[in-house]
Design an enzyme around this catalytic site. Sequence first.
Site, PDB file in Angstrom:
ATOM      1  N   PHE A 186      -9.104   5.910  68.556  1.00  0.00           N
ATOM      2  CA  PHE A 186     -10.090   6.398  69.521  1.00  0.00           C
ATOM      3  C   PHE A 186      -9.570   7.614  70.262  1.00  0.00           C
ATOM      4  O   PHE A 186      -8.416   7.648  70.705  1.00  0.00           O
ATOM      5  CB  PHE A 186     -10.414   5.317  70.561  1.00  0.00           C
ATOM      6  CG  PHE A 186     -11.198   4.161  70.035  1.00  0.00           C
ATOM      7  CD1 PHE A 186     -12.582   4.143  70.125  1.00  0.00           C
ATOM      8  CD2 PHE A 186     -10.559   3.073  69.450  1.00  0.00           C
ATOM      9  CE1 PHE A 186     -13.315   3.070  69.651  1.00  0.00           C
ATOM     10  CE2 PHE A 186     -11.279   1.994  68.973  1.00  0.00           C
ATOM     11  CZ  PHE A 186     -12.662   1.997  69.067  1.00  0.00           C
ATOM     12  N   ASP A 187     -10.419   8.633  70.386  1.00  0.00           N
ATOM     13  CA  ASP A 187     -10.186   9.679  71.373  1.00  0.00           C
ATOM     14  C   ASP A 187     -10.423   9.051  72.746  1.00  0.00           C
ATOM     15  O   ASP A 187     -11.183   8.090  72.872  1.00  0.00           O
ATOM     16  CB  ASP A 187     -11.154  10.838  71.124  1.00  0.00           C
ATOM     17  CG  ASP A 187     -11.032  11.920  72.173  1.00  0.00           C
ATOM     18  OD1 ASP A 187      -9.892  12.270  72.522  1.00  0.00           O
ATOM     19  OD2 ASP A 187     -12.080  12.406  72.641  1.00  0.00           O
ATOM     20  N   LYS A 188      -9.773   9.568  73.785  1.00  0.00           N
ATOM     21  CA  LYS A 188      -9.924   8.957  75.114  1.00  0.00           C
ATOM     22  C   LYS A 188     -11.114   9.520  75.882  1.00  0.00           C
ATOM     23  O   LYS A 188     -12.087   8.818  76.143  1.00  0.00           O
ATOM     24  CB  LYS A 188      -8.644   9.125  75.934  1.00  0.00           C
ATOM     25  CG  LYS A 188      -8.749   8.542  77.356  1.00  0.00           C
ATOM     26  CD  LYS A 188      -7.481   8.733  78.147  1.00  0.00           C
ATOM     27  CE  LYS A 188      -7.295  10.178  78.584  1.00  0.00           C
ATOM     28  NZ  LYS A 188      -8.293  10.608  79.599  1.00  0.00           N
ATOM     29  N   VAL A 237     -12.757   7.612  66.079  1.00  0.00           N
ATOM     30  CA  VAL A 237     -13.942   7.630  66.933  1.00  0.00           C
ATOM     31  C   VAL A 237     -13.759   8.701  67.992  1.00  0.00           C
ATOM     32  O   VAL A 237     -12.814   8.653  68.779  1.00  0.00           O
ATOM     33  CB  VAL A 237     -14.178   6.256  67.601  1.00  0.00           C
ATOM     34  CG1 VAL A 237     -15.523   6.234  68.315  1.00  0.00           C
ATOM     35  CG2 VAL A 237     -14.089   5.129  66.586  1.00  0.00           C
TER      36      VAL A 237
END
Length: 647
Positions: A333-335, A533
């Site tokens: 995941f990107d933050k 994501v």
Amino acid sequence: MSVAATEPRMSLMTEDRAPLILTGLTLVGMLAAAVVRWGIGTAEVPWPAVEAGALLLVFLAGGVPAAIRALKALWQEHELDIDLLMVIAALAAAAVGAAMEGAVLLTLFSFSTTLEHRAMGRARRAIEALMELRPDRTLRRTEAGTEEVAVEDLRPGDVVVLRPGARVPVDGVVVEGEGSIDESTITGESVPVAKSRGAAVFEATVNLHGVLEVEVRRPLAESTVARMIALVTEAQAARAPSERFSEWFGQRYTVAVLAGSILALLGFLWAGRAWDDALYRAATLLVAASPCAIVISVPAAILSALSAAARGGVLFKGGAALETLARVSTFAFDKTGTLTTGRQEVVEIACDEDRDAFLTRLAGLEAHSEHPIADAIRRAAEARGLQPFPVREARAVPGEGMVGVDDEGMIWAGNARLAARMGARSTPAEPSASVSALHRGAETLVLLGRGARLLGALTVADRPRDSAGPGIAALRQSGVRRIAMLTGDRRAVADRIGAGLGIGPDEIRADLLPEDKVRIVAELAAQGRVAFVGDGVNDAAALARADVGIAMGAAGSEVALQAADVALLSEDIGRLALAHRLSRRTARIIRQNLVFAMGAMVTLVLSGLFLDLPLPLAVIGHEGGTVLVVLNGLRLLADPIRRRRTA
């Protein structure tokens, strides 16, 4: 509704009605023939002629269309269609005096084909039902008041007035008013979404209360719904690997079945059976071994899953993405904007000059950026009534910040990496205490400097999405082995966000450049299937490198809808877990269908070879199996993405 929009629908209705009419004629003929043969005693009526006429109707209504389809496929595409096998078997039965059995075959084949056509059409048309939700007319604001106009006459820049209960006619932005909108038709989320000035609204959603004035941002042909339908249509046309194999196998196996039936006929004759008996048994084997159920097993499940996912606000770019997601064991995941809301807020400012002057210069540089942090800084300046200081020649430094020129020369703003590039120390002698304190904190740090001189710093903070924690927990429960969070932010910030989401320090990679994310995704992909994501705008390279790229909150974003293999139209990470479960359920149903279809076919073939299987029973087994695998695939239309909600 315009004529152009109506004509295709009329054509579709006609195409759907023709198979029903032909199947109805076939059933009438079969019923009449059965009544004459088994329901009529002696009478002074030429019943044999009536029976012959009824059987002829069955062969014409049930056999001629199938023969035309088969010959067209053979002539134009050089493919041997399964329809041809059924027609040959029916004619063979009639040739040996078993016209009634041939009629039963054509009747059940016609009925099952029509049922499959209707069922598969239901899967294909599920998302297109959104088009029916588009209003024909709307209210447009004018200098004199409002006027009712056709939706197709709206142009970008027009302002439409939405009264309570009205459907949003096009994509736009609220310019006046407050209210709530039901976006379930687009995002699948049943909870109304509050809208106020500046909020985006999407076509086909419903204004529940309040009067809203919405500025049109896109023409009708480029609306979110139009692009959704285009993407789903492309996805359904793009075959998954299992679909391509199923089609490849079906073509070759059909040829093998026809050749095998001819060899069986010769074998029965060599074994001393009479011509009629040998031809009858060969026709039975032809039906028993036909691969209809095997060929339809995969597309029945894939199309149903794609339609169910789209109605739940998850767009797959094709069956390949759906199948690959089922095998994903790692989610990265990107933050910012993915696990967090992306709406940063300025928390604290430390500088060696007037704070308003500091914020004015910083906002002037950040006015050229679309990053969520830049938006937070601009909003902070606006809240203080400050006008951003003019900055020219601004450019972004990927993963680091912004650089530009103001009245005093070159100015920059960004993270510690950019400060080091400019030769500035992240904690200068003045004001060392305040900046050092900010640097040690768990908020995102933004430094402002001119050359090697540091002018000051501020911190911004983001918060996790409400759905992020439960969504990640649901992914772990569904069997995902590894969750990773990749961010360009500082380690302290990443740890703070990760701790609130149940992501351990060993699963967090911080201080990353865009190329670092691509490298890490590649490393994870070497250990198994990985999905990345992101927000669909940034991290395009990482989205492309992952086995499955997933864009979050893609409704209304052309870039997001095109950048990834899967687009989540809402910002609910819980839907990602449900989409993952749907993909795995689809894989299970495909396996069930193939095992059942192959098992039924083997049973029928062995019965035809060694147990004198009657042709009608072979027909019932063959057509019944085909219908069952289609119905099993249609179970995916129950739409688990839309029916279940996550916190």
